[in-house]
Design a protein around this motif. Structure first.
Motif, mmCIF file in Angstrom:
data_model
loop_
_atom_site.group_PDB
_atom_site.id
_atom_site.type_symbol
_atom_site.label_atom_id
_atom_site.label_comp_id
_atom_site.label_asym_id
_atom_site.label_seq_id
_atom_site.Cartn_x
_atom_site.Cartn_y
_atom_site.Cartn_z
ATOM 1 N N PRO A 154 0.843 -1.204 0.000
ATOM 2 C CA PRO A 154 0.000 0.000 0.000
ATOM 3 C C PRO A 154 0.876 1.252 0.000
ATOM 4 O O PRO A 154 1.965 1.250 0.552
ATOM 5 C CB PRO A 154 -0.772 -0.101 1.317
ATOM 6 N N LYS A 155 0.398 2.304 -0.640
ATOM 7 C CA LYS A 155 1.147 3.552 -0.705
ATOM 8 C C LYS A 155 1.448 4.061 0.706
ATOM 9 O O LYS A 155 0.563 4.131 1.544
ATOM 10 C CB LYS A 155 0.332 4.593 -1.474
ATOM 11 N N GLY A 156 2.718 4.398 0.936
ATOM 12 C CA GLY A 156 3.128 4.938 2.223
ATOM 13 C C GLY A 156 3.342 3.902 3.314
ATOM 14 O O GLY A 156 3.590 4.251 4.457
ATOM 15 N N SER A 157 3.255 2.628 2.981
ATOM 16 C CA SER A 157 3.414 1.605 4.017
ATOM 17 C C SER A 157 4.886 1.471 4.410
ATOM 18 O O SER A 157 5.786 1.794 3.650
ATOM 19 C CB SER A 157 2.891 0.250 3.541
ATOM 20 N N ALA A 158 5.110 0.990 5.614
ATOM 21 C CA ALA A 158 6.466 0.762 6.109
ATOM 22 C C ALA A 158 7.175 -0.269 5.239
ATOM 23 O O ALA A 158 8.378 -0.166 4.994
ATOM 24 C CB ALA A 158 6.427 0.307 7.559
ATOM 25 N N ASN A 159 6.449 -1.262 4.747
ATOM 26 C CA ASN A 159 7.055 -2.283 3.899
ATOM 27 C C ASN A 159 7.574 -1.680 2.596
ATOM 28 O O ASN A 159 8.639 -2.046 2.122
ATOM 29 C CB ASN A 159 6.061 -3.400 3.585
ATOM 30 N N LYS A 160 6.818 -0.758 2.029
ATOM 31 C CA LYS A 160 7.254 -0.128 0.787
ATOM 32 C C LYS A 160 8.496 0.722 1.056
ATOM 33 O O LYS A 160 9.430 0.735 0.254
ATOM 34 C CB LYS A 160 6.145 0.712 0.175
ATOM 35 N N PHE A 161 8.524 1.417 2.179
ATOM 36 C CA PHE A 161 9.696 2.203 2.555
ATOM 37 C C PHE A 161 10.904 1.288 2.709
ATOM 38 O O PHE A 161 11.986 1.582 2.193
ATOM 39 C CB PHE A 161 9.434 2.972 3.854
ATOM 40 N N LEU A 162 10.729 0.169 3.397
ATOM 41 C CA LEU A 162 11.814 -0.794 3.597
ATOM 42 C C LEU A 162 12.288 -1.330 2.254
ATOM 43 O O LEU A 162 13.488 -1.460 2.012
ATOM 44 C CB LEU A 162 11.362 -1.942 4.498
ATOM 45 N N PHE A 163 11.350 -1.617 1.357
ATOM 46 C CA PHE A 163 11.720 -2.108 0.031
ATOM 47 C C PHE A 163 12.651 -1.130 -0.658
ATOM 48 O O PHE A 163 13.702 -1.501 -1.186
ATOM 49 C CB PHE A 163 10.469 -2.336 -0.834
ATOM 50 N N PHE A 164 12.302 0.152 -0.663
ATOM 51 C CA PHE A 164 13.123 1.126 -1.375
ATOM 52 C C PHE A 164 14.474 1.330 -0.699
ATOM 53 O O PHE A 164 15.474 1.572 -1.368
ATOM 54 C CB PHE A 164 12.376 2.451 -1.556
ATOM 55 N N ARG A 165 14.525 1.216 0.626
ATOM 56 C CA ARG A 165 15.814 1.290 1.325
ATOM 57 C C ARG A 165 16.698 0.110 0.930
ATOM 58 O O ARG A 165 17.882 0.290 0.656
ATOM 59 C CB ARG A 165 15.609 1.299 2.846
ATOM 60 N N LEU A 166 16.119 -1.082 0.905
ATOM 61 C CA LEU A 166 16.882 -2.270 0.496
ATOM 62 C C LEU A 166 17.336 -2.147 -0.954
ATOM 63 O O LEU A 166 18.469 -2.492 -1.297
ATOM 64 C CB LEU A 166 16.035 -3.536 0.676
ATOM 65 N N ARG A 167 16.463 -1.667 -1.799
ATOM 66 C CA ARG A 167 16.767 -1.514 -3.219
ATOM 67 C C ARG A 167 17.905 -0.519 -3.416
ATOM 68 O O ARG A 167 18.857 -0.770 -4.161
ATOM 69 C CB ARG A 167 15.506 -1.025 -3.937
ATOM 70 N N HIS A 168 17.837 0.611 -2.721
ATOM 71 C CA HIS A 168 18.882 1.626 -2.819
ATOM 72 C C HIS A 168 20.223 1.071 -2.330
ATOM 73 O O HIS A 168 21.261 1.285 -2.969
ATOM 74 C CB HIS A 168 18.493 2.873 -2.020
ATOM 75 N N THR A 169 20.194 0.355 -1.222
ATOM 76 C CA THR A 169 21.417 -0.235 -0.682
ATOM 77 C C THR A 169 22.003 -1.229 -1.673
ATOM 78 O O THR A 169 23.208 -1.235 -1.937
ATOM 79 C CB THR A 169 21.132 -0.918 0.668
ATOM 80 N N HIS A 170 21.152 -2.076 -2.225
ATOM 81 C CA HIS A 170 21.595 -3.084 -3.192
ATOM 82 C C HIS A 170 22.275 -2.423 -4.393
ATOM 83 O O HIS A 170 23.378 -2.809 -4.783
ATOM 84 C CB HIS A 170 20.384 -3.908 -3.652
ATOM 85 N N ILE A 171 21.642 -1.406 -4.953
ATOM 86 C CA ILE A 171 22.194 -0.734 -6.121
ATOM 87 C C ILE A 171 23.487 -0.004 -5.763
ATOM 88 O O ILE A 171 24.463 -0.035 -6.524
ATOM 89 C CB ILE A 171 21.157 0.224 -6.735
ATOM 90 N N SER A 172 23.539 0.621 -4.599
ATOM 91 C CA SER A 172 24.755 1.323 -4.167
ATOM 92 C C SER A 172 25.916 0.354 -4.018
ATOM 93 O O SER A 172 27.043 0.653 -4.445
ATOM 94 C CB SER A 172 24.510 2.049 -2.841
ATOM 95 N N VAL A 173 25.672 -0.805 -3.450
ATOM 96 C CA VAL A 173 26.728 -1.815 -3.290
ATOM 97 C C VAL A 173 27.230 -2.265 -4.660
ATOM 98 O O VAL A 173 28.438 -2.395 -4.882
ATOM 99 C CB VAL A 173 26.228 -3.020 -2.459
ATOM 100 N N LEU A 174 26.320 -2.488 -5.595
ATOM 101 C CA LEU A 174 26.731 -2.872 -6.949
ATOM 102 C C LEU A 174 27.625 -1.806 -7.571
ATOM 103 O O LEU A 174 28.652 -2.118 -8.190
ATOM 104 C CB LEU A 174 25.509 -3.133 -7.838
ATOM 105 N N LEU A 175 27.258 -0.541 -7.392
ATOM 106 C CA LEU A 175 28.085 0.545 -7.919
ATOM 107 C C LEU A 175 29.472 0.527 -7.296
ATOM 108 O O LEU A 175 30.480 0.614 -8.005
ATOM 109 C CB LEU A 175 27.417 1.902 -7.661
ATOM 110 N N TYR A 176 29.531 0.421 -5.961
ATOM 111 C CA TYR A 176 30.822 0.406 -5.269
ATOM 112 C C TYR A 176 31.672 -0.788 -5.678
ATOM 113 O O TYR A 176 32.896 -0.721 -5.648
ATOM 114 C CB TYR A 176 30.632 0.405 -3.747
ATOM 115 N N LYS A 177 31.037 -1.874 -6.074
ATOM 116 C CA LYS A 177 31.773 -3.075 -6.491
ATOM 117 C C LYS A 177 32.178 -3.026 -7.955
ATOM 118 O O LYS A 177 32.785 -3.945 -8.473
ATOM 119 C CB LYS A 177 30.946 -4.342 -6.218
#
Length: 84
Positions: free
Chosen positions: A14-37
């Motif tokens: 659902p829009k604004g849910s904590a799960n959606k926020f967590l998803f985007f944090r995980l996604r951002h972290t994942h992409i950032s790690v790929l860039l650093y690697k």
């Protein structure tokens, strides 16, 4: 792969849910790690399902800037050590 499952399920949060926020944090972290690697920006852009590389560059410009600064500092250290 867990990342793929997260992406597929992210549309159901659902829009604004904590799960959606967590998803985007995980996604951002994942992409950032790929860039650093050192993973190619083309691959990352496709993996993030961005419409083009410019979108990826826009969202991750800070990470790319930090990486450039680190590489510049490393080159200075290498050149300095050659003159010692």
């Amino acid at each position: 792969m867990i990342y793929v499952l997260i992406i597929q399920n992210s549309k159901h949060y659902p829009k604004g849910s904590a799960n959606k926020f967590l998803f985007f944090r995980l996604r951002h972290t994942h992409i950032s790690v790929l860039l650093y690697k050192g993973v190619s920006i083309q691959f990352i852009s496709e993996r993030a399902d961005h419409k083009d590389i410019e979108t990826t560059l826009k969202y991750y410009s800070q990470v790319l800037k930090e990486m450039r600064i680190e590489k510049e500092e490393k080159s200075v250290r290498i050149m300095t050590s050659m003159h010692e």
